[in-house]
Design an enzyme around this catalytic site. Structure first.
Site, PDB file in Angstrom:
ATOM      1  N   ARG A  55       0.799  -1.224   0.000  1.00 26.18           N
ATOM      2  CA  ARG A  55       0.000   0.000   0.000  1.00 26.18           C
ATOM      3  C   ARG A  55       0.832   1.274   0.000  1.00 26.18           C
ATOM      4  O   ARG A  55       0.587   2.180  -0.796  1.00 26.18           O
ATOM      5  CB  ARG A  55      -0.892   0.055   1.255  1.00 26.18           C
ATOM      6  CG  ARG A  55      -2.219  -0.588   1.124  1.00 26.18           C
ATOM      7  CD  ARG A  55      -2.695  -1.036   2.485  1.00 26.18           C
ATOM      8  NE  ARG A  55      -1.765  -2.039   2.976  1.00 26.18           N
ATOM      9  CZ  ARG A  55      -1.860  -3.344   2.662  1.00 26.18           C
ATOM     10  NH1 ARG A  55      -2.854  -3.765   1.940  1.00 26.18           N
ATOM     11  NH2 ARG A  55      -0.962  -4.210   3.077  1.00 26.18           N
ATOM     12  N   THR A  56       1.762   1.373   0.935  1.00 26.18           N
ATOM     13  CA  THR A  56       2.398   2.674   1.149  1.00 26.18           C
ATOM     14  C   THR A  56       3.157   3.132  -0.095  1.00 26.18           C
ATOM     15  O   THR A  56       3.056   4.287  -0.515  1.00 26.18           O
ATOM     16  CB  THR A  56       3.318   2.624   2.388  1.00 26.18           C
ATOM     17  OG1 THR A  56       2.546   2.166   3.498  1.00 26.18           O
ATOM     18  CG2 THR A  56       3.894   3.983   2.707  1.00 26.18           C
ATOM     19  N   LYS A  63      27.227  -2.322  -1.251  1.00 28.31           N
ATOM     20  CA  LYS A  63      28.677  -2.094  -1.389  1.00 28.31           C
ATOM     21  C   LYS A  63      29.249  -1.307  -0.221  1.00 28.31           C
ATOM     22  O   LYS A  63      30.434  -1.001  -0.198  1.00 28.31           O
ATOM     23  CB  LYS A  63      28.956  -1.319  -2.683  1.00 28.31           C
ATOM     24  CG  LYS A  63      28.449  -1.982  -3.931  1.00 28.31           C
ATOM     25  CD  LYS A  63      28.772  -1.095  -5.146  1.00 28.31           C
ATOM     26  CE  LYS A  63      28.118  -1.615  -6.407  1.00 28.31           C
ATOM     27  NZ  LYS A  63      28.247  -0.649  -7.518  1.00 28.31           N
ATOM     28  N   ARG A 106      11.315   3.764   3.458  1.00 23.75           N
ATOM     29  CA  ARG A 106      10.970   2.834   4.556  1.00 23.75           C
ATOM     30  C   ARG A 106      12.188   1.991   4.879  1.00 23.75           C
ATOM     31  O   ARG A 106      12.912   1.564   3.968  1.00 23.75           O
ATOM     32  CB  ARG A 106       9.807   1.941   4.128  1.00 23.75           C
ATOM     33  CG  ARG A 106       9.571   0.786   5.088  1.00 23.75           C
ATOM     34  CD  ARG A 106       8.336  -0.010   4.753  1.00 23.75           C
ATOM     35  NE  ARG A 106       7.131   0.754   5.023  1.00 23.75           N
ATOM     36  CZ  ARG A 106       5.898   0.268   4.855  1.00 23.75           C
ATOM     37  NH1 ARG A 106       5.726  -0.946   4.393  1.00 23.75           N
ATOM     38  NH2 ARG A 106       4.857   1.010   5.138  1.00 23.75           N
ATOM     39  N   HIS A 139       5.439   5.940  11.769  1.00 23.47           N
ATOM     40  CA  HIS A 139       4.930   5.824  10.394  1.00 23.47           C
ATOM     41  C   HIS A 139       3.944   6.984  10.193  1.00 23.47           C
ATOM     42  O   HIS A 139       2.735   6.788  10.143  1.00 23.47           O
ATOM     43  CB  HIS A 139       4.234   4.462  10.242  1.00 23.47           C
ATOM     44  CG  HIS A 139       3.872   4.065   8.847  1.00 23.47           C
ATOM     45  ND1 HIS A 139       3.967   4.908   7.755  1.00 23.47           N
ATOM     46  CD2 HIS A 139       3.390   2.890   8.363  1.00 23.47           C
ATOM     47  CE1 HIS A 139       3.562   4.258   6.667  1.00 23.47           C
ATOM     48  NE2 HIS A 139       3.206   3.044   7.011  1.00 23.47           N
TER      49      HIS A 139
HETATM   50  C1  NCD Z   1       1.880  -0.984   8.227  1.00 24.52           C
HETATM   51  C2  NCD Z   1       3.381  -0.868   8.381  1.00 24.52           C
HETATM   52  O1  NCD Z   1       4.135  -1.085   7.423  1.00 24.52           O
HETATM   53  O2  NCD Z   1       3.769  -0.512   9.485  1.00 24.52           O
HETATM   54  N1  NCD Z   1       1.468  -1.194   6.901  1.00 24.52           N
HETATM   55  C3  NCD Z   1       1.124  -0.114   6.126  1.00 24.52           C
HETATM   56  O3  NCD Z   1       1.905   0.788   5.956  1.00 24.52           O
HETATM   57  N2  NCD Z   1      -0.109  -0.084   5.620  1.00 24.52           N
HETATM   58  C4  NCD Z   1       1.259  -1.974   9.134  1.00 24.52           C
HETATM   59  C5  NCD Z   1       1.828  -3.370   9.189  1.00 24.52           C
HETATM   60  O4  NCD Z   1       2.712  -3.750   8.446  1.00 24.52           O
HETATM   61  O5  NCD Z   1       1.322  -4.110  10.036  1.00 24.52           O
END
Ligand code: NCD
Length: 307
Positions: free
Chosen positions: A57-58, A87, A108, A136
């Protein structure tokens, strides 16, 4: 918060005013997506997405947001194995490099603080799309936007955060964002997975009323917002503990009978054990709508940072 040109690294950067400004902008973006002759405000801009951890999703949400605004995207979804990090390039140097290509970076990483490390070298705004168990912010933003949209107002609500409060960065972001409003927070988790004490202290300093419990049954009927999420398997050092706790709270038809008629149920997804698909058509379940709201919120954020 003054948005233009800023990094978005943590939830604490936002105050009540900037949250409300962002919600208004997200509402406008929702309408913009539906309009037939959209202008392309970010036509000249390039977004880079750097993912060192899995995502569905993100990453797609940010990339969709950028494309809808007329911008372009460069992406590496396997940074840990398929970039010069292998590297030995530092995160800071990687930030310096990518900011020579792109106008904004979304990242991320499994380690808390890693996004801030990359941002040190970057000449352009860097957005935290999840750093370890820490934070997040944009998921928290879209969750609060969903509450605001569904409930009209956040003040006065009774909100339950239910599940892995120790390791879920989403709960950490939600709790801190919600501290900008007058809410009662019910922190429901197994004893092993309680909200980190520093976040509880943060909430108390902001005079947020908190109820901590390991029993969902006792409080479910009082909640206006039920926020759940999977137990974060990848953060456990002891796999047996994960296996023991993975089904600590499961939302199914039977459980939802105990929730208010007008409550809403949120999840950032992915779901594993904690939401039975048999409730997907329950009108109180908003987890798929959250995904659409996420695009609008990220469009708003990109537009505010780059304008
Ligand atoms: C979340 C995450 O990556 O922290 N997912 C997301 O961004 N929708 C929640 C999760 O992974 O449980």
């Amino acid at each position: 918060m003054h948005f233009a040109g800023q990094h978005v690294l943590c939830t604490e950067q936002f105050d009540r005013r900037s949250l409300i400004e962002l919600f208004q902008e997200a509402e406008a973006m929702g309408a913009y997506v539906k309009s037939s002759h959209p202008d392309r405000p970010l036509e000249e801009k390039i977004l880079a997405t750097l993912f060192f951890e899995p995502s569905t999703r993100t990453r797609f949400s940010f990339e969709t947001a950028m494309l809808r605004l007329g911008g372009s995207v460069i992406s590496n979804s396997a940074m840990l194995t398929n970039s010069s990090i292998v590297k030995g390039e530092t995160l800071s140097d990687t930030g310096q490099m990518v900011s020579r290509f792109a106008d904004v970076i979304v990242m991320r990483h499994p380690k808390s603080g890693a996004v801030a490390e990359l941002a040190k070298g970057s000449l352009v705004p860097v957005i935290n799309a999840g750093d370890g168990a820490a934070d997040h912010p944009t998921q928290g933003l879209l969750d609060l936007y969903t509450i605001h949209k569904e409930k009209g107002e956040i003040d006065g609500l009774k909100i339950g955060l239910i599940g892995d409060l120790k390791y879920s960065r989403v709960f950490h972001a939600q709790a801190k964002f919600l501290s900008n409003f007058e809410v009662t927070l019910y922190l429901i988790s197994p004893a092993e997975l309680k909200m980190p004490p520093e976040i509880v202290d943060f909430l108390k300093k902001r005079s947020i009323e908190i109820v901590e419990s390991n029993s969902l049954k006792e409080v479910l009927g009082e909640l206006d917002v039920i926020s759940t999420s999977r137990i974060q398997e990848e953060r456990f050092s002891d796999r047996n503990e994960f296996v023991r706790l993975r089904r600590a709270f499961v939302f199914n038809r039977e459980v939802m009978r105990g929730a208010k008629k007008e409550a809403i149920l949120l999840s950032p997804l992915p779901r594993v054990d904690e939401i039975d698909p048999e409730i997907d058509n329950d009108p109180r379940c908003k987890y798929f709508d959250q995904v659409s709201n996420g695009v609008a919120v990220r469009m708003a954020l990109l537009d505010l940072l780059l304008s």
